[in-house]
Structures are given as C-alpha cells and as structure tokens.
Scaffold this motif. Structure first.
Motif, PDB file in Angstrom:
ATOM      1  N   PHE A   1      -0.167 -14.300  -1.860  1.00  0.00           N
ATOM      2  CA  PHE A   1      -1.566 -13.967  -2.417  1.00  0.00           C
ATOM      3  C   PHE A   1      -1.778 -14.520  -3.812  1.00  0.00           C
ATOM      4  CE2 PHE A   1       0.461 -10.598  -0.166  1.00  0.00           C
ATOM      5  CZ  PHE A   1      -0.423 -10.480   1.074  1.00  0.00           C
ATOM      6  N   GLY A   2      -0.789 -15.261  -4.354  1.00  0.00           N
ATOM      7  CA  GLY A   2      -1.074 -16.055  -5.549  1.00  0.00           C
ATOM      8  C   GLY A   2      -0.778 -15.364  -6.789  1.00  0.00           C
ATOM      9  N   ASP A   3      -1.314 -13.988  -6.844  1.00  0.00           N
ATOM     10  CA  ASP A   3      -0.993 -13.049  -8.247  1.00  0.00           C
ATOM     11  C   ASP A   3      -1.347 -11.825  -7.872  1.00  0.00           C
ATOM     12  OD1 ASP A   3      -3.598 -12.794  -8.360  1.00  0.00           O
ATOM     13  OD2 ASP A   3      -3.981 -14.069  -9.825  1.00  0.00           O
ATOM     14  N   ARG A   4      -1.004 -10.881  -8.615  1.00  0.00           N
ATOM     15  CA  ARG A   4      -1.149  -9.555  -8.350  1.00  0.00           C
ATOM     16  C   ARG A   4      -2.396  -8.957  -8.130  1.00  0.00           C
ATOM     17  NH1 ARG A   4       3.622  -5.636  -8.363  1.00  0.00           N
ATOM     18  NH2 ARG A   4       2.854  -3.628  -9.312  1.00  0.00           N
TER      19      ARG A   4
ATOM     20  N   ALA B   1      13.620 -11.569   3.081  1.00  0.00           N
ATOM     21  CA  ALA B   1      14.548 -11.874   1.894  1.00  0.00           C
ATOM     22  C   ALA B   1      13.857 -12.715   0.904  1.00  0.00           C
ATOM     23  CB  ALA B   1      15.733 -12.630   2.685  1.00  0.00           C
ATOM     24  N   ASN B   2      12.670 -13.306   1.062  1.00  0.00           N
ATOM     25  CA  ASN B   2      11.880 -14.135   0.136  1.00  0.00           C
ATOM     26  C   ASN B   2      11.568 -13.328  -0.939  1.00  0.00           C
ATOM     27  OD1 ASN B   2      10.541 -16.052  -1.450  1.00  0.00           O
ATOM     28  ND2 ASN B   2       9.280 -16.698   0.526  1.00  0.00           N
ATOM     29  N   HIS B   3      11.838 -13.010  -2.014  1.00  0.00           N
ATOM     30  CA  HIS B   3      11.301 -12.377  -3.086  1.00  0.00           C
ATOM     31  C   HIS B   3      10.149 -12.892  -3.891  1.00  0.00           C
ATOM     32  CE1 HIS B   3      15.796 -10.580  -3.531  1.00  0.00           C
ATOM     33  NE2 HIS B   3      15.101 -10.111  -2.697  1.00  0.00           N
ATOM     34  N   SER B   4       9.826 -14.030  -3.599  1.00  0.00           N
ATOM     35  CA  SER B   4       8.548 -14.585  -4.022  1.00  0.00           C
ATOM     36  C   SER B   4       7.585 -14.625  -3.113  1.00  0.00           C
ATOM     37  CB  SER B   4       8.725 -15.862  -4.496  1.00  0.00           C
ATOM     38  OG  SER B   4       9.384 -17.019  -3.522  1.00  0.00           O
ATOM     39  N   ALA B   5       7.700 -13.808  -1.831  1.00  0.00           N
ATOM     40  CA  ALA B   5       6.659 -13.791  -0.866  1.00  0.00           C
ATOM     41  C   ALA B   5       5.213 -13.260  -1.287  1.00  0.00           C
ATOM     42  CB  ALA B   5       7.104 -12.675   0.295  1.00  0.00           C
TER      43      ALA B   5
ATOM     44  N   VAL C   1       5.876  -0.275  -9.263  1.00  0.00           N
ATOM     45  CA  VAL C   1       6.437  -1.410  -7.954  1.00  0.00           C
ATOM     46  C   VAL C   1       6.138  -2.852  -8.478  1.00  0.00           C
ATOM     47  CG1 VAL C   1       5.854  -1.924  -5.728  1.00  0.00           C
ATOM     48  CG2 VAL C   1       5.598   0.513  -6.498  1.00  0.00           C
ATOM     49  N   SER C   2       7.243  -3.627  -8.051  1.00  0.00           N
ATOM     50  CA  SER C   2       7.653  -4.932  -8.349  1.00  0.00           C
ATOM     51  C   SER C   2       6.941  -5.757  -7.194  1.00  0.00           C
ATOM     52  CB  SER C   2       8.567  -5.298  -9.106  1.00  0.00           C
ATOM     53  OG  SER C   2       9.616  -5.202  -8.109  1.00  0.00           O
ATOM     54  N   ASN C   3       6.864  -6.959  -7.389  1.00  0.00           N
ATOM     55  CA  ASN C   3       6.636  -7.795  -6.338  1.00  0.00           C
ATOM     56  C   ASN C   3       7.762  -7.925  -5.348  1.00  0.00           C
ATOM     57  OD1 ASN C   3       3.968  -8.043  -7.155  1.00  0.00           O
ATOM     58  ND2 ASN C   3       4.317 -10.177  -7.859  1.00  0.00           N
TER      59      ASN C   3
ATOM     60  N   GLU D   1       0.758  -1.306   0.162  1.00  0.00           N
ATOM     61  CA  GLU D   1       0.007  -0.042  -0.131  1.00  0.00           C
ATOM     62  C   GLU D   1       0.909   1.362   0.013  1.00  0.00           C
ATOM     63  OE1 GLU D   1      -3.927   0.690   2.036  1.00  0.00           O
ATOM     64  OE2 GLU D   1      -2.552   1.420   3.391  1.00  0.00           O
ATOM     65  N   GLU D   2       1.888   1.261   0.890  1.00  0.00           N
ATOM     66  CA  GLU D   2       2.844   2.329   1.067  1.00  0.00           C
ATOM     67  C   GLU D   2       3.396   2.480  -0.431  1.00  0.00           C
ATOM     68  OE1 GLU D   2       7.116   3.928   3.011  1.00  0.00           O
ATOM     69  OE2 GLU D   2       5.808   2.237   3.873  1.00  0.00           O
ATOM     70  N   LEU D   3       4.116   1.759  -1.108  1.00  0.00           N
ATOM     71  CA  LEU D   3       4.649   1.844  -2.507  1.00  0.00           C
ATOM     72  C   LEU D   3       3.833   2.138  -3.413  1.00  0.00           C
ATOM     73  CD1 LEU D   3       7.333  -1.271  -2.084  1.00  0.00           C
ATOM     74  CD2 LEU D   3       7.891   1.266  -1.803  1.00  0.00           C
ATOM     75  N   PHE D   4       2.674   1.672  -3.579  1.00  0.00           N
ATOM     76  CA  PHE D   4       1.876   1.742  -4.606  1.00  0.00           C
ATOM     77  C   PHE D   4       1.325   3.341  -4.448  1.00  0.00           C
ATOM     78  CE2 PHE D   4       0.187  -2.758  -4.773  1.00  0.00           C
ATOM     79  CZ  PHE D   4       1.010  -3.034  -5.666  1.00  0.00           C
ATOM     80  N   ALA D   5       1.127   3.746  -3.087  1.00  0.00           N
ATOM     81  CA  ALA D   5       0.837   5.347  -2.906  1.00  0.00           C
ATOM     82  C   ALA D   5       1.818   6.217  -3.378  1.00  0.00           C
ATOM     83  CB  ALA D   5       0.254   5.417  -1.444  1.00  0.00           C
ATOM     84  N   ARG D   6       3.191   5.694  -2.855  1.00  0.00           N
ATOM     85  CA  ARG D   6       4.145   6.814  -3.408  1.00  0.00           C
ATOM     86  C   ARG D   6       4.714   6.639  -4.804  1.00  0.00           C
ATOM     87  NH1 ARG D   6       8.659   4.940   0.775  1.00  0.00           N
ATOM     88  NH2 ARG D   6       9.779   6.653  -0.359  1.00  0.00           N
ATOM     89  N   HIS D   7       4.697   5.520  -5.284  1.00  0.00           N
ATOM     90  CA  HIS D   7       5.368   5.589  -6.884  1.00  0.00           C
ATOM     91  C   HIS D   7       4.121   5.143  -7.821  1.00  0.00           C
ATOM     92  CE1 HIS D   7       8.807   5.792  -4.652  1.00  0.00           C
ATOM     93  NE2 HIS D   7       8.717   4.783  -3.806  1.00  0.00           N
TER      94      HIS D   7
END
Length: 236
Positions: free
Chosen positions: A65-68, A56-60, A44-46, A33-39
């Motif tokens: 959530f499954g998908d975007r 550290a898990n870039h696929s978190a 903003v990538s996952n 929410e913060e990143l979407f609001a700011r940028h």
C-alpha cells in the motif's frame, strides 16, 4: 404513494479494491479493518496488521500500500463501487418527483445491504465509527469520498423535495443523520457478533429510512434556532 424498491441482488455484494488487487492485499485489508475496529486507528501498527494477516513479512503493509494513508483510503473506498451501482439502480426506478422517503432509501439501503452481505463477524461499521471519531482522519475521509456523483445527485433531489423548509435547518438535520446511522449500525454489528441479536439488517435499514424521513420532514417551530455544523464528508 411510495415507489416500489427493487429487490437487492446478492450477487452484487462483492468487495472491490481495484483491478490490480490480489489475495494478499485483500487479506491485509481485512486484517486492518478488524484491528482498527477493535482497537482504534492509532493503537494498531503496520507490523501488527501483517501478523494478524498471517504473514511473516512485517513490511507487507508498506509493500502493498505504500503508506498508512493509502491503506486507510482503500479501506474507506473498497465498498463504494457496488454501493454506488446499487444507488443508481434504486434512483433510476424513482419518478422525477420522488418522495423524501424513497430518496433516503436510495442513500441508506445500499449501505445496510453491504453490511448484511458481510460475513459474521463483520467489522466495517465499527471501523468507520473509529474513523469518524479521530479529527486527523478527516482529510483522508474527505479525499476518499469526494466526487461521489450518485450521492450528490440524490442530495440535490432531496434539497428540492425539502425546499419548503429553511435551508440551514435541513442542513443541520442532515448532518445529525450520518453519525446516528453509523453509531447504531456499529452497535448492531457488535450485538450480532456477540449473539445478542439475530441478523435482521433489512429491518434496521427500513427503521433508518423511516426515522431519517421523520427527522428531515418534521415541522420547524423555531426557524432561527437550530444547531449548525461544519461540512463533513459522507460516511455511507
């Protein structure tokens, strides 16, 4: 005489993402929410969301959530249960022939009270402002807000209270109100963060109620000369 509106119970201002939500999901939602609001949504990538959430898990995001689209749907709906409970509480206190102002208060104040309950800085109004500016988000927004029975019930009562005005005029005016309330809320949220305003969401809320009442109930001088808009989902 306007009906008295019961005081907001701050204990009901908690967020909810569903019975299976956990701390990790909530942290990811807050980071997104913060990143979407700011940028903006598309910038903003996952992976960036995961890093901002401190994992550290870039696929978190995909794991939780499954998908975007599901991530965005949850961001759009996690505040709705407590807002709808508040709307039901306010609406239940009104008489059957409630005035337009009191019906609008039932719609607007729960949204404002939710924003007031958020920590500073809060990002929700600015996140929604980003969402409504992207055409590709319309289907996600629509699926997240359909079947909102509390809103639909209040709209039906408003239509009855405004039945003396041309239907298309009321519809056109109504569709102006959402972007107006959202844009001002997003700007106010930012000014609070920047220290330009002391938080006074209650004052903002009643300003909106009065302003929206004035717009909806204003005289119609040219009933066949109005701006029409396509149907849009509710943002608040």
């Amino acid at each position: 005489m306007s009906a008295e509106i019961p005081a907001w119970d701050a204990t009901k201002g908690c967020t909810a993402v569903g019975k299976h939500s956990d701390k990790a999901r909530e942290v990811l939602l807050d980071a997104a929410e913060e990143l979407f609001a700011r940028h903006g949504i598309d910038a903003v990538s996952n992976r960036r969301i995961a890093e901002h959430a401190g994992t550290a898990n870039h696929s978190a995001v995909a794991y939780h959530f499954g998908d975007r689209d599901e991530l965005l749907r949850l961001l759009l709906t996690r505040h709705l249960p407590e807002m709808n409970r508040r709307r039901m509480e306010l609406a239940a206190a009104l008489p059957e022939d409630a005035e337009v102002r009191d019906l609008l208060a039932c719609m607007v104040l729960p949204w404002i009270e939710y924003l007031a309950s958020r920590p500073v800085p809060s990002w929700h109004a600015r996140f929604l402002f980003q969402v409504q500016s992207i055409p590709s988000m319309s289907e996600i927004l629509k699926s997240a807000t359909v079947n909102n029975t509390e809103i639909e019930s209040l709209i039906q009562r408003l239509q009855k209270a405004l039945s003396h005005l041309p239907e298309q005029v009321v519809k056109g005016r109504s569709l102006v109100l959402g972007p107006m309330v959202l844009g001002i809320s997003a700007s106010y949220e930012e000014r609070i963060q920047n220290g330009e305003n002391e938080p006074n969401w209650a004052g903002v809320g009643y300003f909106f109620v009065d302003s929206c009442t004035g717009m909806l109930t204003a005289p119609v001088t040219h009933p066949d000369d109005f701006i029409s808009f396509p149907n849009t989902p509710y943002l608040i």
